[in-house]
Design a protein around this motif. Structure first.
Motif, PDB file in Angstrom:
ATOM      1  N   ASP A  63       0.843  -1.195   0.000  1.00  0.00           N
ATOM      2  CA  ASP A  63       0.000   0.000   0.000  1.00  0.00           C
ATOM      3  C   ASP A  63       0.885   1.254   0.000  1.00  0.00           C
ATOM      4  O   ASP A  63       1.626   1.501   0.949  1.00  0.00           O
ATOM      5  CB  ASP A  63      -0.884  -0.030   1.267  1.00  0.00           C
ATOM      6  CG  ASP A  63      -1.871   1.111   1.298  1.00  0.00           C
ATOM      7  OD1 ASP A  63      -1.675   2.091   0.533  1.00  0.00           O
ATOM      8  OD2 ASP A  63      -2.820   1.041   2.096  1.00  0.00           O
ATOM      9  N   PRO A  64       0.812   2.075  -1.079  1.00  0.00           N
ATOM     10  CA  PRO A  64       1.673   3.262  -1.144  1.00  0.00           C
ATOM     11  C   PRO A  64       1.385   4.253  -0.015  1.00  0.00           C
ATOM     12  O   PRO A  64       2.271   5.016   0.378  1.00  0.00           O
ATOM     13  CB  PRO A  64       1.346   3.894  -2.504  1.00  0.00           C
ATOM     14  CG  PRO A  64       0.269   3.081  -3.108  1.00  0.00           C
ATOM     15  CD  PRO A  64      -0.023   1.895  -2.263  1.00  0.00           C
ATOM     16  N   ASN A  65       0.180   4.232   0.536  1.00  0.00           N
ATOM     17  CA  ASN A  65      -0.108   5.138   1.656  1.00  0.00           C
ATOM     18  C   ASN A  65       0.656   4.727   2.913  1.00  0.00           C
ATOM     19  O   ASN A  65       0.873   5.526   3.813  1.00  0.00           O
ATOM     20  CB  ASN A  65      -1.607   5.140   1.987  1.00  0.00           C
ATOM     21  CG  ASN A  65      -2.401   5.662   0.821  1.00  0.00           C
ATOM     22  OD1 ASN A  65      -1.981   6.611   0.157  1.00  0.00           O
ATOM     23  ND2 ASN A  65      -3.527   5.008   0.517  1.00  0.00           N
ATOM     24  N   VAL A  66       1.031   3.452   2.967  1.00  0.00           N
ATOM     25  CA  VAL A  66       1.766   2.979   4.139  1.00  0.00           C
ATOM     26  C   VAL A  66       3.275   3.054   3.890  1.00  0.00           C
ATOM     27  O   VAL A  66       4.051   3.407   4.768  1.00  0.00           O
ATOM     28  CB  VAL A  66       1.376   1.509   4.449  1.00  0.00           C
ATOM     29  CG1 VAL A  66       2.156   0.967   5.638  1.00  0.00           C
ATOM     30  CG2 VAL A  66      -0.129   1.386   4.678  1.00  0.00           C
ATOM     31  N   TRP A  67       3.692   2.757   2.647  1.00  0.00           N
ATOM     32  CA  TRP A  67       5.126   2.552   2.376  1.00  0.00           C
ATOM     33  C   TRP A  67       5.724   3.568   1.407  1.00  0.00           C
ATOM     34  O   TRP A  67       6.851   3.375   0.961  1.00  0.00           O
ATOM     35  CB  TRP A  67       5.321   1.154   1.780  1.00  0.00           C
ATOM     36  CG  TRP A  67       4.921   0.083   2.726  1.00  0.00           C
ATOM     37  CD1 TRP A  67       3.759  -0.614   2.726  1.00  0.00           C
ATOM     38  CD2 TRP A  67       5.674  -0.413   3.833  1.00  0.00           C
ATOM     39  NE1 TRP A  67       3.744  -1.517   3.752  1.00  0.00           N
ATOM     40  CE2 TRP A  67       4.916  -1.414   4.448  1.00  0.00           C
ATOM     41  CE3 TRP A  67       6.932  -0.110   4.375  1.00  0.00           C
ATOM     42  CZ2 TRP A  67       5.357  -2.112   5.575  1.00  0.00           C
ATOM     43  CZ3 TRP A  67       7.372  -0.817   5.483  1.00  0.00           C
ATOM     44  CH2 TRP A  67       6.582  -1.797   6.074  1.00  0.00           C
ATOM     45  N   SER A  68       5.017   4.545   0.991  1.00  0.00           N
ATOM     46  CA  SER A  68       5.452   5.528  -0.013  1.00  0.00           C
ATOM     47  C   SER A  68       5.381   4.927  -1.419  1.00  0.00           C
ATOM     48  O   SER A  68       5.109   3.745  -1.589  1.00  0.00           O
ATOM     49  CB  SER A  68       6.849   6.099   0.268  1.00  0.00           C
ATOM     50  OG  SER A  68       7.832   5.294  -0.309  1.00  0.00           O
ATOM     51  N   GLU A  69       5.689   5.780  -2.382  1.00  0.00           N
ATOM     52  CA  GLU A  69       5.385   5.434  -3.777  1.00  0.00           C
ATOM     53  C   GLU A  69       6.164   4.239  -4.318  1.00  0.00           C
ATOM     54  O   GLU A  69       5.684   3.534  -5.188  1.00  0.00           O
ATOM     55  CB  GLU A  69       5.630   6.651  -4.685  1.00  0.00           C
ATOM     56  CG  GLU A  69       4.517   7.696  -4.627  1.00  0.00           C
ATOM     57  CD  GLU A  69       3.118   7.094  -4.807  1.00  0.00           C
ATOM     58  OE1 GLU A  69       2.965   6.244  -5.698  1.00  0.00           O
ATOM     59  OE2 GLU A  69       2.206   7.447  -4.042  1.00  0.00           O
ATOM     60  N   ASN A  70       7.380   4.014  -3.814  1.00  0.00           N
ATOM     61  CA  ASN A  70       8.189   2.943  -4.424  1.00  0.00           C
ATOM     62  C   ASN A  70       7.860   1.561  -3.854  1.00  0.00           C
ATOM     63  O   ASN A  70       8.740   0.733  -3.672  1.00  0.00           O
ATOM     64  CB  ASN A  70       9.687   3.238  -4.274  1.00  0.00           C
ATOM     65  CG  ASN A  70      10.112   3.215  -2.807  1.00  0.00           C
ATOM     66  OD1 ASN A  70       9.257   3.221  -1.913  1.00  0.00           O
ATOM     67  ND2 ASN A  70      11.396   3.168  -2.559  1.00  0.00           N
TER      68      ASN A  70
END
Ligand code: HEM
Length: 473
Positions: free
Chosen positions: A370-377
């Motif tokens: 989930d990019p909201n949890v781990w950032s875009e990469n």
């Protein structure tokens, strides 16, 4: 049978189908919440199969797309079973911590080859005094820190055997099927004398009971298959036969042969594939990312030197290795949906009504991406994301849950992590790895295959070259 009976049945089915097609949500609600509140949002179920068709061959991925639409607490019908899918750290905390007691049971899973002893093991046993006692017994007798520590030497021997065999392949410049080889050498079953049996068990799909009987008989006769014998977990269990598992408890269970077989089988199943598969994924990512390989090799070289193999006591100094393993679990949790739980009572969570006996599925794979949890990469294998972070993977941080959490969380997490770190450190320290000719790192296929534990669809092949100083080992 009269020909009118099937016709009548057909008519009833048709009528039901039509009713469901017209009023699917209404039908679902009236069956599941008895007017006591609204279920979490979710896709409209089809008659009979509910939402089963939306799970796809890789259900964690199918559920990920659904949860993007319906949110982190989502309602599904799996055939006749009411299910709730949990897909964010906050929601996972509500189900696995805040309301852990309400969701601490397991559904009765039918027709599993591992269920031949009913629910006398641990992993699939419903919440209650029996499960509690088995869990306590295993935690104390097999998985306590001191027990794990006491098997350090045997683990070392088993890993040394793996290195030795790969060294043979390296000398012959052979391509190694890493997927198969590593599965052969997951070390912690060796101290329990289960390793050899596990390999055989995998071969004889129908003979599990016979194999377990043999294990027990060999122990009863005081000799293991290899002709030597040291006290192990089976001996501990056998010493408890005909005794109460829990003398102080209100419900007293007397241990018999079936209990022993069930517990043993659960341990082998829960420990073995999960670990072999995790090692395979981690090595695949390491080989796919030469930068990570180099960082790892430099770290281990600094701590251990080039004259010897990694020792278990070195592990706590290998910070980069720790981050590599976390990153691998983030992207490739081998139990992407954990092990399903079952609610033991009607309960309301975040305003949603969850009826008793609902199946709870935690999509830890989705949380890990989930990019909201781990950032875009999120899709990138980037162990450095864990630098200066306190994110733990043993179930205390709901962003990373490869071992689940709470009462039903994995009791073998510590052992699993030590084993994976040790094997991986050894593989990158003792060998450099080349891909088959013509294959580039970008070609390493990372497709998944859904199963009891989610492994690689295709085997990982690579050619090892021994890299320690010649007289080491
Ligand atoms: C990489 C290694 C491993 C992984 C990824 C793993 C993962 C898991 C997961 C996700 C669960 C379900 C947790 C939940 O429902 O919240 C679980 C349960 C369990 N694991 Fe592990 N596991 C591993 C190694 C082990 C080992 C080494 C053992 C024992 C020797 C073990 C024994 C168990 C048992 C007995 C359960 C069931 C617990 C219960 O229902 O009370 N696992 N594991």
């Amino acid at each position: 049978m009269s020909p009118t009976i099937p016709l009548a049945i057909l008519l009833v089915i048709l009528a039901t189908l039509i009713l469901f097609i017209i009023f699917p949500r209404a039908a679902t609600k009236s069956h599941s919440n008895h007017g006591r509140g609204k279920l979490p949002p979710g896709p409209t179920p089809l008659p009979i199969i509910g939402n089963l068709h939306q799970l796809t061959t890789l259900p964690h991925r199918g559920l990920q797309s659904l949860s993007k639409k319906y949110g982190p607490i989502m309602s599904l019908r799996l055939g006749q079973v009411q299910a709730v899918v949990v897909s964010s750290p906050e929601a996972a905390e509500l189900f696995l911590k805040t309301h852990d007691t309400a969701f601490a049971s397991r559904p009765k899973v039918q027709a599993s080859e591992y269920m031949s002893y009913g629910t006398k093991g641990m992993a699939f046993t419903e919440y209650g005094p029996y499960w509690r006692n088995v869990r306590k017994l295993c935690t104390l007798q097999l998985l306590s820190a001191s027990k794990i520590e006491s098997f350090t030497a045997s683990r070392g021997e088993e890993v040394a055997a793996l290195v030795e065999s790969l060294r043979g392949a390296a000398a012959a410049r052979e391509l190694v099927d890493v997927s198969r080889k590593i599965a052969d050498y997951v070390p912690y079953l060796a101290p329990l004398d289960l390793q050899g049996y596990t390999r055989r068990m995998k071969k004889v799909s129908k003979g599990i009971d016979k194999v377990l009987e043999k294990i027990i008989m060999a122990h009863e006769q005081g000799a293991s298959e290899e002709g030597h014998h040291h006290k192990d977990f089976v001996d501990v269990l056998l010493s408890l036969v005909n005794q109460p598992m829990n003398p102080q408890d209100q419900h007293v269970y007397i241990i018999d042969r079936t209990n022993i077989k069930a517990i043993l089988l659960d341990m082998v199943v829960a420990a073995f594939d999960t670990s072999a598969t995790s090692i395979e994924w981690t090595l695949s990512e390491v080989l796919k990312n030469p930068r990570v390989t180099q960082n790892l090799q430099e770290e281990v070289e600094r701590v251990t030197g080039m004259d010897k193999m990694v020792e278990e006591r070195d592990l706590e100094k290998l910070d980069y290795l720790d981050m590599v393993v976390k990153e691998s679990f983030r992207l490739h949790p081998v139990a992407p949906l954990l092990v399903p739980r079952e609610s033991m009572e009607d309960i309301t969570v975040e305003g949603y009504f969850i009826p008793k006996n609902s199946r709870i599925i935690v999509n830890t794979w989705t949380i890990g991406r989930d990019p909201n949890v781990w950032s875009e990469n999120v899709e990138e294998f980037f162990p450095e994301r864990f630098i200066n972070s306190k994110i733990d993977l043993r179930g205390y941080d709901f962003r990373l849950l490869p071992f689940g959490s709470g009462r039903r969380g994995c009791p073998g997490a510590h052992l699993g992590i030590v084993t994976i770190q040790l094997v991986l450190a050894q593989l990158v320290h003792c060998f450099s790895w080349d891909l088959p000719s013509g294959v580039e790192t970008k070609d390493i296929d990372m497709s998944e295959k859904f199963g009891l534990s989610m492994g690689r669809e295709n085997h990982l092949l690579a050619k090892p070259t021994y890299r320690l100083n010649a007289r080491s080992m």
